[in-house]
Design an enzyme around this catalytic site. Structure first.
Site, PDB file in Angstrom:
ATOM      1  N   HIS A 160     -30.435 -35.237 -80.961  1.00 39.58           N
ATOM      2  CA  HIS A 160     -29.239 -35.406 -81.802  1.00 39.58           C
ATOM      3  C   HIS A 160     -28.041 -34.958 -80.959  1.00 39.58           C
ATOM      4  CE1 HIS A 160     -31.620 -34.917 -85.729  1.00 39.58           C
ATOM      5  NE2 HIS A 160     -32.467 -34.477 -84.827  1.00 39.58           N
ATOM      6  N   CYS A 195     -28.789 -38.705 -89.665  1.00 38.35           N
ATOM      7  CA  CYS A 195     -30.084 -38.833 -88.975  1.00 38.35           C
ATOM      8  C   CYS A 195     -31.134 -39.619 -89.756  1.00 38.35           C
ATOM      9  CB  CYS A 195     -30.648 -37.496 -88.532  1.00 38.35           C
ATOM     10  SG  CYS A 195     -29.693 -36.040 -88.849  1.00 38.35           S
ATOM     11  N   HIS A 252     -28.366 -40.639 -82.088  1.00 30.84           N
ATOM     12  CA  HIS A 252     -29.737 -40.163 -81.973  1.00 30.84           C
ATOM     13  C   HIS A 252     -30.426 -40.965 -80.892  1.00 30.84           C
ATOM     14  CE1 HIS A 252     -28.426 -38.845 -85.928  1.00 30.84           C
ATOM     15  NE2 HIS A 252     -29.106 -37.778 -85.621  1.00 30.84           N
ATOM     16  N   ARG A 273     -20.229 -32.758 -97.389  1.00 30.91           N
ATOM     17  CA  ARG A 273     -20.785 -31.429 -97.600  1.00 30.91           C
ATOM     18  C   ARG A 273     -19.933 -30.737 -98.644  1.00 30.91           C
ATOM     19  NH1 ARG A 273     -22.929 -30.384 -92.219  1.00 30.91           N
ATOM     20  NH2 ARG A 273     -23.862 -32.390 -91.670  1.00 30.91           N
ATOM     21  N   LYS A 327     -31.608 -26.215 -78.234  1.00 37.48           N
ATOM     22  CA  LYS A 327     -30.331 -26.944 -78.280  1.00 37.48           C
ATOM     23  C   LYS A 327     -29.345 -26.428 -77.254  1.00 37.48           C
ATOM     24  CE  LYS A 327     -28.697 -24.352 -82.321  1.00 37.48           C
ATOM     25  NZ  LYS A 327     -27.352 -23.958 -82.600  1.00 37.48           N
ATOM     26  N   ASP A 383     -21.740 -39.391 -84.232  1.00 39.03           N
ATOM     27  CA  ASP A 383     -23.152 -39.040 -84.197  1.00 39.03           C
ATOM     28  C   ASP A 383     -23.951 -40.025 -83.346  1.00 39.03           C
ATOM     29  OD1 ASP A 383     -25.136 -37.375 -84.948  1.00 39.03           O
ATOM     30  OD2 ASP A 383     -25.116 -37.897 -87.078  1.00 39.03           O
ATOM     31  N   GLN A 434     -18.735 -37.922 -88.349  1.00 38.34           N
ATOM     32  CA  GLN A 434     -19.323 -37.429 -87.105  1.00 38.34           C
ATOM     33  C   GLN A 434     -19.393 -38.551 -86.077  1.00 38.34           C
ATOM     34  OE1 GLN A 434     -23.120 -36.188 -88.804  1.00 38.34           O
ATOM     35  NE2 GLN A 434     -22.531 -34.059 -88.515  1.00 38.34           N
TER      36      GLN A 434
END
Lengths: 651, 651
Positions: free
Chosen positions: B518, B339, B390, B368, B472, B388, B386
């Site tokens: 997200h 992000c 945005h 991580r 969410k 991912d 990911q």
């Protein structure tokens, strides 16, 4: 053979006998007066020498003219001395540091003391250089003792030269003198200053003595010189053209990438247009590699330091790597190379000779620590993605695999309209640093040579340029404005199979070592895209253009028809947008032209009625009116066939 | 309203009035005797309570039966106590630690002292549990003072419970007693032991007291219990089936990924078959995202710590991140989230309301730190990619964007034949931890609710489960053997636009804050592939199968015809190989079947003559003989349309 004679071998493989102590100039004269006139220096057994130096043993000889790198090296080395002579005339108190030839020209680091020296003074120096060059001063070599050398510079108060001399060994110290200027120098040099006909001093910079920030900062004057004014003019034009094509400027304008201080220097963020280009290039290579039997893998971007200790990348290349991080009780590092990971995948299975060659490919991101001052746009970064692959094969398969790899590399660069020069970097027989079995080296070098001949390549063999691991093949491409870039390297490797204990079971049921070929045609996606931007000046071929066409309705009335055309083209897999702004058609064309969009498709009353489209091509202007369907097919064909843009084809 | 009455609201939105101090069981009885019979506990205002506990204020109530998570939680909590009672009967000196319900069942940590307890003793405990359950002992709650509680366990020499009690506050301590067993416990519990009809103790493990390696290691007994034997049988069958489908086993057998100690734990290397599956999934999502107006970007895998300090990811999530590295005079870190990078790309340009929504997508690899004991195949790793994205939009665009995102997510999981449950995680109005403007929260929650209704989704609202940033939406998919997995989350974010000072110029020419969504449908490529392997048991749909067909010549005589067929199928874009080994056709079929290759295409004399092919489908056997061309078209259609395999459709 008599001791009075020596045998010299020329680049074309022919040999001639000469009297011992013949000079390079005399050898040139023995071939032709023209060659002697153009000769700048000779290269004998890999070393560049003055034309006047006597030759006293057998060897390989090249007469260097302006057309060769070694010739230019000599020319620019002498030009640096000529510049120093000119500065010395104009600024008698200036003290000189070092003044080497570089890739394009030369520089000299000078301590001007209290005198100011700026941009405005460069022209004066240029003029003086031409004036001095015309005096045809001979470059005269003098052997001096260390004591004499030190005394010479101590007397003149030049602490830089004494600093240099203090590190030299007695018996190796030479001065070169031309006109009123004498300089500590190993040479080689031109015969005299007269070939230097055109000079341009290009840049001033500060440079710490010996690169040490705690030492004094000298003034570095960069320059370039040519044997003809025309060559200088062409060079300046190329520089001008290169500035317009600068990928940092175009990269920003075209939304290809950005740099961000909060993220960190040398870590580009690929913007949507750049990502599209990169993904398209990856897909192009992926397809071609699949066709040639490569298998794609993905490996993590970090690994335990043990992996790189096994490969020898750590601590050997420690300075160019990021610092390790502690994880649990171990140390991990950002991946500096993909190879060790691929070797582990190879050895994850028992391999039989029937499984070979195993060709593992990865768009693998690696990290190298570069000094922040060395970073440069996309061409010098701290994290980049290699189009890497490793081929594990038997010695019997090596030749075919090398052929396949060269063929792939040539195919790739042909697609971009980039001519390729090939350099075969072989072993120096007199050097003992090389790893692996010498018998294999011999065989590989012979086979690489054969392949180059079989493929009819224009190649050059450079002995002593092989790596420790094995012989290699370098590809040097020329871009649209004639600049050379070293890209993909093909590297034979006899060492890593040992280090990682890689084996296969042969038909004899015994274990054998495979040989590895490392290869990466693009080299790095980042650097290759920077070169592509400059090569095409941002006018990408249709298949690479982020936006391939813009449909421009003449007025709002035709917006919905334009959207229909766009949808139709998209269904052909093309990247198209509609410009529905309420702007005049002229403005729409101008904006599309500025954005370097290959096709502008104009639709109005007539086009809607006849199901046609009026086509403009970027840089070429109006192409006329076409049936819409027919044009869509043509456009798709151009994209799928990866055709070069007409503007670049005419180059 | 009278103080004698309270109003309870049921999940369907209806409300009823009851006398104050009515119990959950009485509420259930007021609805139906059947419900009362099946009731296990109630959930009131988000807390699970005993059926017998009096309710004395208004609230939202759910009667929990076996079909709900809260009901199972209660059931397994009581089962843990029942197991402890059984152990206490059989091993009176055993001392108990903690015994909570978990996702599937329960466990209890027990100190058996000098007595040995092993796998062989489990069955005995199971039998005793059923015997005790049949006694229908009531679970009785007792309030005790801290002093009494400590005295109780000090007397019995149980240092674990006294350790726990010492941290509790006076007035909050309760014991639960059933039969001859009493335990420190907050509850809730069943009315009595009788609903527990079937028990399986599944596993024994060592567990340090309070997870501290310096404390004593207790014996952890895992178990699961059901209200019907049939449910236990089904569960055990599912466990058996899950073992066969284990992605670590199949991942190795099918060449999907490998782990390597030299590289490090939790860092998978994707092998060729796995890479192909992953790239195919990426391409599938990329195409779908392109269609929906997403733009792909690529950001570096490391960044200056300042970036994550700005986002708040550092030091807030420090413990789950890798250690920073020193670079020049700064600290850099492996990217824990994509992000912040995307926010920087957003703010690289001045954005107008006309440019919004901006949808930035990246297959972004993040790192991580996980404890090595927590790592598990591809499902729990230290570096993962990911899918991912945005979305930066105005508040007015939020509803449409959420709709688009939910639609995309549903489309994605439909493609894999995975039913999706949706959970809307909203704000708890009584909690003050939330960031951003409350007016926007209200609006977003209302709009999310509307979208869920408009799309006709089966959803559940969970209050208090929203993140600090915004509401969410969680997607919980069910795999082929009925297991649930939480995948893609859609997260509205009002906080990051502030932290990164993101703006756009509105139609009023003023600066405004965009809102961010997200989203990541797969979540992580690693975890999603692990789930896909288990969902399909390695029998991937044609479009995902690394090798889609193998052409099997009946004997060597037909090898060249088989190769021709293979080439033909490849020209359709299909992934096909020929089995030219000199094996019997039966062996070739067996090997292809074992490798889970969807199609086996057998060619011999008749097939060559008639240009036909005899087709076998993995798991289904012989499908008959087809015209080769016709079959090729069918196969291509199946792949392009991403059809599910017939074996999984019948599930």
């Amino acid at each position: 053979m008599s001791e009075e004679f020596i045998t010299l071998t020329f680049p074309d493989g022919t040999s001639r006998q000469y009297h011992k102590n013949i000079t390079g100039l005399e050898v040139a004269e023995s071939i032709s007066q023209g060659l002697a006139r153009n000769a700048l220096s000779i290269t004998i057994n890999g070393s560049i020498r003055d034309l006047s130096q006597p030759i006293n043993s057998d060897g390989k000889i090249t007469i260097n003219t302006w057309d060769s790198e070694d010739g230019q090296y000599t020319f620019w080395h002498s030009s640096a001395h000529l510049m120093a002579e000119a500065v010395h005339e104009l600024y008698p108190d200036a003290k000189f540091g070092i003044g080497p030839p570089i890739e394009n020209g030369f520089y000299y680091d000078i301590d001007f003391g209290d005198q100011s020296f700026g941009q405005d003074q460069l022209e004066q120096v240029e003029k003086k250089m031409i004036e001095l060059a015309r005096q045809k001063s001979r470059f005269q070599k003098k052997n001096v003792s260390k004591e004499e050398a030190l005394a010479h510079y101590t007397e003149r108060g030049n602490e830089y030269k004494t600093d240099l001399i203090s590190e030299l060994e007695e018996g190796t110290i030479t001065f070169y003198e031309q006109g009123n200027f004498i300089d500590l120098c190993r040479g080689p040099h031109l015969q005299d200053t007269s070939p230097i006909k055109a000079v341009k001093l290009t840049k001033l910079a500060g440079a710490y003595w010996r690169g040490d920030v705690n030492s004094k900062q000298l003034t570095r004057i960069y320059g370039i010189a040519f044997p003809k004014q025309k060559l200088l003019d062409e060079y300046l034009q190329q520089v001008e053209e290169a500035k317009k094509r600068d990928h940092k400027k175009l990269g920003k304008e075209l939304g290809i990438y950005m740099m961000d201080n909060m993220v960190g220097p040398g870590l580009p963020l690929w913007l949507p247009n750049g990502t599209l280009i990169r993904r398209t290039l990856e897909q192009f290579l992926r397809e071609e590699q699949k066709r040639r039997g490569y298998q794609e893998v993905i490996t993590p971007h970090i690994a335990n330091l043990n992996l790189y200790k096994t490969s020898g990348h750590y601590p050997y290349y420690k300075d160019s790597q990021f610092n390790p991080m502690e994880v649990d009780d171990d140390e991990y590092m950002l991946k500096p190379m993909n190879c060790p990971h691929h070797h582990r995948i190879y050895s994850n299975e028992l391999r039989s000779y029937r499984d070979l060659p195993v060709r593992l490919a990865e768009f693998g991101t690696v990290y190298r620590y570069e000094q922040s001052g060395e970073l440069n746009g996309l061409s010098r970064v701290r994290g980049f993605t290699q189009d890497d692959a490793h081929i594990y094969c038997t010695h019997d398969q090596l030749k075919d695999e090398i052929k396949n790899v060269i063929d792939l590399t040539q195919f790739v660069f042909n697609t971009f309209g980039m001519p390729v020069d090939i350099r075969l970097s072989f072993r120096d027989d007199n050097d003992e640093k090389y790893g692996g079995d010498m018998e294999y080296w011999e065989r590989a070098q012979k086979e690489i040579n054969e392949v180059a001949d079989e493929l009819g390549l224009d190649y050059k063999i450079v002995e002593g340029e092989a790596s420790f691991y094995g012989p290699k093949i370098d590809f040097i491409i020329r871009d649209a404005i004639g600049r050379k870039w070293q890209l993909g390297t093909v590297q034979v490797d006899y060492v890593m199979p040992e280090r990682f204990d890689l084996t296969y079971i042969g038909s004899d049921n015994d274990k054998h070592r495979p040989v590895i070929i490392h290869r990466a045609p693009f080299g790095s996606m980042e650097r290759f895209v920077s070169i592509l931007i400059e090569h095409f000046a941002g006018d990408f071929p249709l298949w690479l253009a982020p936006l391939q066409a813009k449909v421009l309705p003449i007025s709002d009335e035709f917006n919905s028809h334009a959207e229909k055309c766009t949808a139709q083209l998209k269904s052909y897999g093309l990247r198209v947008e509609t410009d529905t702004r309420s702007e005049k058609i002229g403005a729409k064309i101008r904006d599309a032209e500025n954005s370097k969009i290959p096709y502008m498709l104009i639709v109005g009353e007539r086009e809607r009625e006849n199901d046609t489209v009026s086509v403009r091509r970027h840089k070429l202007g109006d192409l006329g009116t076409f049936q819409f369907r027919e044009f869509s097919e043509t456009m798709k064909y151009e994209a799928v066939k990866r055709m070069l843009p007409p503007s670049s084809q005419s180059n």
